[in-house]
Enzyme design. Structure first.
Site, PDB file in Angstrom:
ATOM      1  N   GLU A  69     -35.274  10.493   2.794  1.00  0.00           N
ATOM      2  CA  GLU A  69     -35.733  10.378   1.420  1.00  0.00           C
ATOM      3  C   GLU A  69     -34.701   9.631   0.584  1.00  0.00           C
ATOM      4  O   GLU A  69     -33.497   9.767   0.816  1.00  0.00           O
ATOM      5  CB  GLU A  69     -35.979  11.770   0.821  1.00  0.00           C
ATOM      6  CG  GLU A  69     -37.065  12.547   1.557  1.00  0.00           C
ATOM      7  CD  GLU A  69     -37.319  13.924   0.963  1.00  0.00           C
ATOM      8  OE1 GLU A  69     -36.608  14.294   0.005  1.00  0.00           O
ATOM      9  OE2 GLU A  69     -38.216  14.631   1.460  1.00  0.00           O
ATOM     10  N   HIS A 127     -41.423  14.718  -3.027  1.00  0.00           N
ATOM     11  CA  HIS A 127     -40.720  16.003  -2.861  1.00  0.00           C
ATOM     12  C   HIS A 127     -40.702  16.788  -4.177  1.00  0.00           C
ATOM     13  O   HIS A 127     -39.654  17.221  -4.664  1.00  0.00           O
ATOM     14  CB  HIS A 127     -39.282  15.772  -2.372  1.00  0.00           C
ATOM     15  CG  HIS A 127     -38.710  16.964  -1.656  1.00  0.00           C
ATOM     16  ND1 HIS A 127     -37.777  16.850  -0.655  1.00  0.00           N
ATOM     17  CD2 HIS A 127     -38.931  18.300  -1.801  1.00  0.00           C
ATOM     18  CE1 HIS A 127     -37.428  18.054  -0.210  1.00  0.00           C
ATOM     19  NE2 HIS A 127     -38.123  18.948  -0.907  1.00  0.00           N
TER      20      HIS A 127
END
Length: 438
Positions: free
Chosen positions: A293, A316
């Site tokens: 990420e 997220h």
């Protein structure tokens, strides 16, 4: 052998307090608590900042994660670090933490911290396993409805100027089956919400768990995959859960079913999921977590899932609500304060959970000895031999893996005895950290 928080001298106010009386419960604090430094990263809740400042600590606050070189420099002299999911506290980083007592993960996951190495250095790690459960569960319900109605695709088409009114392959969720993989805090809340909307709920967990409502446990992961219309993953990141959902598992899912993952990015094989979506075997997916990420907001996100049909991609944000962040801030910051001030390790991730009842403020001659040591035979004997000449009001000891934790409330007659006890305990070869709290 690591040793920190040495009581070089007892403050004058503490010396005088040996002869004073009070009727309130006494709040313990470490020596020179104003020198306790806290490093907070990734824009943790303002509630956490307030709690830590009110405890009298020096707080350094950053809205983003720090690069490794900067983090190593900042962590050298701090007593606590607060972070979320982007900061990586590896062995290399933690090896430079000369005074670190505790780490607060302001989130559920703790895989961003080397827990075993932290424990070996006497660093207690806390997280927030409960506070954002409702926020994640609500997002899952929203995504189930969005997927069933293909609303992600319809919205994207409308923004592109395309009017596409269709009902084919769009469904109500009433009467459909939701399969939950991991029936923990989030999974149970999700099940309750889903049942309230008329869904049937089945679940699989490696632990025996009490079903809630009308939900039903099944005996295997394969059974969940084969029976559910919607499959939602809520498991931790472990070697056993890496690629838990791969090409084989996706093939076992019902044609036209949906997959949701808001647990950990390594749980689902992203390439295999993209193939299942593009082939039409799956009717849709919602993904909130990824194997890698970005460290900061902005452009640059790449994934095989981009532009897959009926696929919701979110950055997220499962627990990213104002309510959840406030609750997480309170929970983790309070745990940090309790550990630093009183030694309480309840809900620690990598430590034995120990606590002692409060010392009455009328008892102003009692101090608390807090010790972390290697979990080998003979250490408790050495500590108790040191304390044998003193009145030990209460004590507790427990261990987790290679590290043991010990606390004792000891009555002393004068401040010099505190220094004597401290020096003798820290001289034990297996000592990792010893602290004295008033």
């Amino acid at each position: 052998m690591v040793d920190t928080v040495k009581p070089d001298s007892v403050p004058i106010s503490r010396r005088d307090s040996f002869n004073t009386r009070d009727t309130r419960t006494r709040n313990l604090k470490p020596f020179h608590s104003g020198d306790i430094k806290i490093l907070l990263l990734e824009n943790v809740s303002a509630m956490a900042v307030d709690i830590l400042k009110k405890a009298g600590y020096q707080v350094e606050f950053h809205t983003k994660a720090l690069d490794e070189a900067t983090l190593i420099e900042r962590i050298k002299d701090v007593h606590a670090v607060g972070l979320r999911s982007k900061t990586k506290l590896t062995e290399e980083v933690l090896s430079h933490a000369n005074k670190l007592l505790t780490i607060g993960c302001f989130c559920i996951g703790t895989n961003q911290v080397d827990l075993n190495y932290a424990a070996s250095r006497g660093i207690c790690v806390f997280n927030s396993p409960f506070s954002n459960s409702r926020s994640v569960a609500e997002l899952m319900i929203a995504e189930i409805i969005l997927l069933a109605r293909q609303l992600g695709d319809r919205s994207r088409e409308m923004h592109s100027g395309v009017w596409n009114k269709v009902s084919k392959s769009c469904y109500e969720i009433r009467g459909k089956t939701l399969g939950i993989i991991g029936y923990g805090h989030i999974g149970t809340q999700l099940g309750v919400l889903a049942e309230s909307l008329g869904m049937h709920v089945i679940w699989y967990d490696i632990l025996p768990v009490m079903p809630i409502g009308m939900s039903r446990a099944v005996e295997s992961l394969e059974e969940v995959l084969a029976e559910a219309d919607f499959v939602s993953c809520h498991v931790p990141e472990t070697p056993e859960t890496k690629n838990m959902i791969g090409e084989r598992e996706l093939a076992l899912m019902k044609p036209g079913s949906y997959l949701i993952n808001a647990s950990r990015g390594t749980v689902v094989d992203i390439d295999a999921l993209a193939a299942a979506l593009n082939s039409g075997h799956l009717a849709g997916a919602a993904v909130d977590v990824y194997p890698t990420e970005p460290l900061a907001n902005g452009p640059g996100f790449e994934s095989p899932l981009r532009n897959c049909p009926n696929t919701l991609l979110t950055p997220h944000i499962g627990g990213s609500t104002e309510e959840a962040q406030r609750m997480i801030g309170v929970e983790v910051a309070t745990a940090i304060v309790k550990y630093i001030n009183s030694g309480a390790s309840v809900n620690a991730v990598n430590f034995a959970e120990c606590d002692l009842r409060a010392i009455p403020s009328t008892d102003l001659t009692t101090v608390r000895i807090v010790n972390v040591h290697q979990n080998v035979p003979g250490v408790l004997k050495q500590i108790n031999n040191i304390l044998a000449d003193y009145n030990v009001n209460k004590q507790i000891s427990d261990s987790k893996g290679d590290v043991a934790y010990f606390m004792a409330d000891v009555t002393v007659n004068n401040p010099k005895e505190i220094d004597t006890i401290y020096e003798q305990v820290t001289a034990i070869q297996e000592n990792i950290i010893t602290r004295v709290l008033f």
